[in-house]
Design a protein around this motif. Structure first.
Motif, short mmCIF file in Angstrom:
data_model
loop_
_atom_site.label_atom_id
_atom_site.label_comp_id
_atom_site.label_asym_id
_atom_site.label_seq_id
_atom_site.Cartn_x
_atom_site.Cartn_y
_atom_site.Cartn_z
N PRO A 281 0.80 -1.23 0.00
CA PRO A 281 0.00 0.00 0.00
C PRO A 281 0.83 1.27 0.00
O PRO A 281 0.48 2.25 -0.66
N THR A 282 1.93 1.29 0.75
CA THR A 282 2.79 2.48 0.79
C THR A 282 3.92 2.29 -0.21
O THR A 282 4.91 1.62 0.08
N GLN A 283 3.76 2.89 -1.38
CA GLN A 283 4.72 2.70 -2.46
C GLN A 283 5.98 3.55 -2.27
O GLN A 283 7.10 3.06 -2.40
N ASN A 284 5.78 4.82 -1.99
CA ASN A 284 6.89 5.77 -1.87
C ASN A 284 6.62 6.68 -0.68
O ASN A 284 5.47 7.01 -0.38
N VAL A 285 7.69 7.09 0.00
CA VAL A 285 7.58 7.89 1.21
C VAL A 285 8.52 9.08 1.12
O VAL A 285 9.67 8.95 0.69
N ALA A 286 8.03 10.24 1.55
CA ALA A 286 8.88 11.42 1.67
C ALA A 286 9.13 11.65 3.16
O ALA A 286 8.19 11.69 3.95
N GLY A 287 10.35 11.82 3.55
CA GLY A 287 11.55 11.55 2.81
C GLY A 287 12.70 11.70 3.80
O GLY A 287 12.55 11.78 5.00
N ARG A 288 13.88 11.81 3.23
CA ARG A 288 15.08 12.11 4.00
C ARG A 288 15.81 13.25 3.29
O ARG A 288 15.67 13.44 2.09
N TRP A 289 16.64 13.99 4.07
CA TRP A 289 17.39 15.10 3.51
C TRP A 289 18.87 14.90 3.81
O TRP A 289 19.25 14.59 4.96
N ALA A 290 19.70 15.07 2.79
CA ALA A 290 21.13 14.87 2.97
C ALA A 290 21.71 15.96 3.85
O ALA A 290 21.53 17.16 3.59
N ALA A 291 22.41 15.55 4.92
CA ALA A 291 22.99 16.52 5.84
C ALA A 291 24.26 17.15 5.28
O ALA A 291 24.68 18.23 5.74
#
Length: 403
Positions: A281-291
């Motif tokens: 059901p959860t195909q894609n998730v937002a998100g992570r950010w590069a530190a």
């Protein structure tokens, strides 16, 4: 990041043929794919299993702190994805470090205290009530009339909401998660409802999830708890509803599960697990950010770049899916509940599984000769690159009396 060769994260192919689309993305771009969001906003979609494991397992380098994003100056106040990629939201989603661990512990403890017998009782009772409303007709839409109503009714009861608020919560959650024109209005309704519930429980505690969170001694404010409850409701309702719908669809369209429609039980769990691998059901998730500047999957990632978690793409990564039969059945090494310190808490996973499995079993018990009322090829998915669920699941069956 150049957007000249980026793939728009939207359009009909996410609805009609996502598996093929992910294969083409991987073929053309590798494990880390340049994509664009609404308004031509750039991001990276992580499709590789190993790369996704690296991103979710290194919260220092790939942070959940959305303030790091290098695109905020381009984002308008009415951007429809803001509810999913919010800034300075005081929720567990965007908290990092020790404070996040404290919040995760608070949430897990509040959910773990849910009585499993009470949970099963609520799920069965609400499922039976919903089936009572459709069982005499001989036909129904198992998504709109059942799957989309069951999880939120159970969760609302566990949290402390009156039953009559369930339908409004369903509408607002769906609007918010779909990320379209009504997303902000849906978020506002959910926030108002949660804030009122928290205020009520501050005055009059009860034996429910909200009261247990308020009783936690880690010093979280009412606003923080309200935000966490919104996250918990959104993450618990829609994916569970789609887990029910996608699993029933599989059982009605795949001959391997035909026996379970006539009383078998082992195939229900198998179908549910296969959905988490193949049709999550959860195909894609937002998100992570590069530190900071780094490299991932052969790509140069700049500090502040947004990385989207391609859960379904990683589940189907051919580098780890060398034998499909070995990765279904009882294998739970999929990414469908996330990974790392921001994964779905284990008590939440267990609650979702009880609701989904109970919902499916009640359908099979009450409507034993259920069948699709349309061809399998005519079933349609919601137009979302984030969540994969059916818009409707028309079925027919021999009418039976309500309980």
């Amino acid at each position: 990041m150049s957007t000249s060769d980026a793939v728009p994260l939207g359009g009909p192919r996410f609805r009609t043929e996502p598996a093929r689309l992910y294969r083409e993305m991987r073929r053309d771009h590798g494990a880390v794919v340049p994509v664009t969001l609404d308004g031509d906003v750039p991001a990276w979609l992580v499709l590789g299993y190993r790369e996704l494991h690296q991103v979710t397992g290194d919260p220092a380098l790939f942070s959940r702190d959305s303030d790091l994003w290098n695109q905020w100056e381009r984002i308008p106040a009415d951007w429809p994805l803001l509810p999913m990629i919010g800034r300075r939201q005081p929720s567990i989603l965007y908290t990092v470090g020790e404070r996040h661990r404290q919040r995760a512990t608070m949430v897990s403890n509040a959910l773990e205290a849910v009585d499993p017998f009470e949970l099963r009782h609520h799920a069965e009772r609400f499922a039976d009530e919903l089936i009572d409303g459709l069982c005499t007709a001989g036909e129904a839409d198992l998504v709109g009339q059942y799957a989309m109503l069951l999880p939120v009714r159970v969760l609302a009861r566990l949290y402390g909401f009156p039953d009559e608020e369930g339908p409004g919560l369903v509408t607002s959650l769906n609007d918010m998660i779909d990320g379209r024109e009504r997303a902000l209005a849906g978020q506002a309704h959910l926030a108002t409802s949660m804030a009122q519930l928290v205020a009520d429980r501050e005055k009059e505690p009860a034996d429910d999830v909200v009261s247990r969170m308020l009783a936690d001694e880690s010093g979280f404010s009412a606003e923080e708890i309200t935000q966490d409850l919104m996250v918990m409701m959104a993450a618990g309702h829609q994916p569970t509803a789609d887990w029910i719908g996608n699993s029933v669809r599989l059982m009605l369209t795949d001959d391997r599960f035909a026996a379970s429609l006539f009383g078998g039980r082992h195939s229900v769990a198998e179908a549910m697990n296969e959905v988490l691998w193949e049709d999550t059901p959860t195909q894609n998730v937002a998100g992570r950010w590069a530190a900071r500047d780094t490299h991932l999957g052969g790509r140069r990632i700049r500090a502040g770049d947004l990385l989207l978690l391609g859960l379904q793409g990683a589940n189907s990564d051919p580098q780890v899916r060398t034998d499909a039969s070995a990765l279904t059945g009882g294998n739970h090494a999929h990414f469908s509940f996330g990974h790392g310190e921001h994964r779905c808490p284990f008590p939440a996973q267990e609650i979702a599984e009880v609701i989904a499995r109970t919902g499916i079993e009640v359908v099979l018990d009450r409507l034993p000769d259920i069948d699709l009322a349309v061809s399998a090829g005519s079933l349609r998915r919601r137009p979302s690159p984030w969540l994969r669920g059916l818009t409707e699941l028309p079925v027919r069956f021999t009418p039976v009396p309500a309980l």
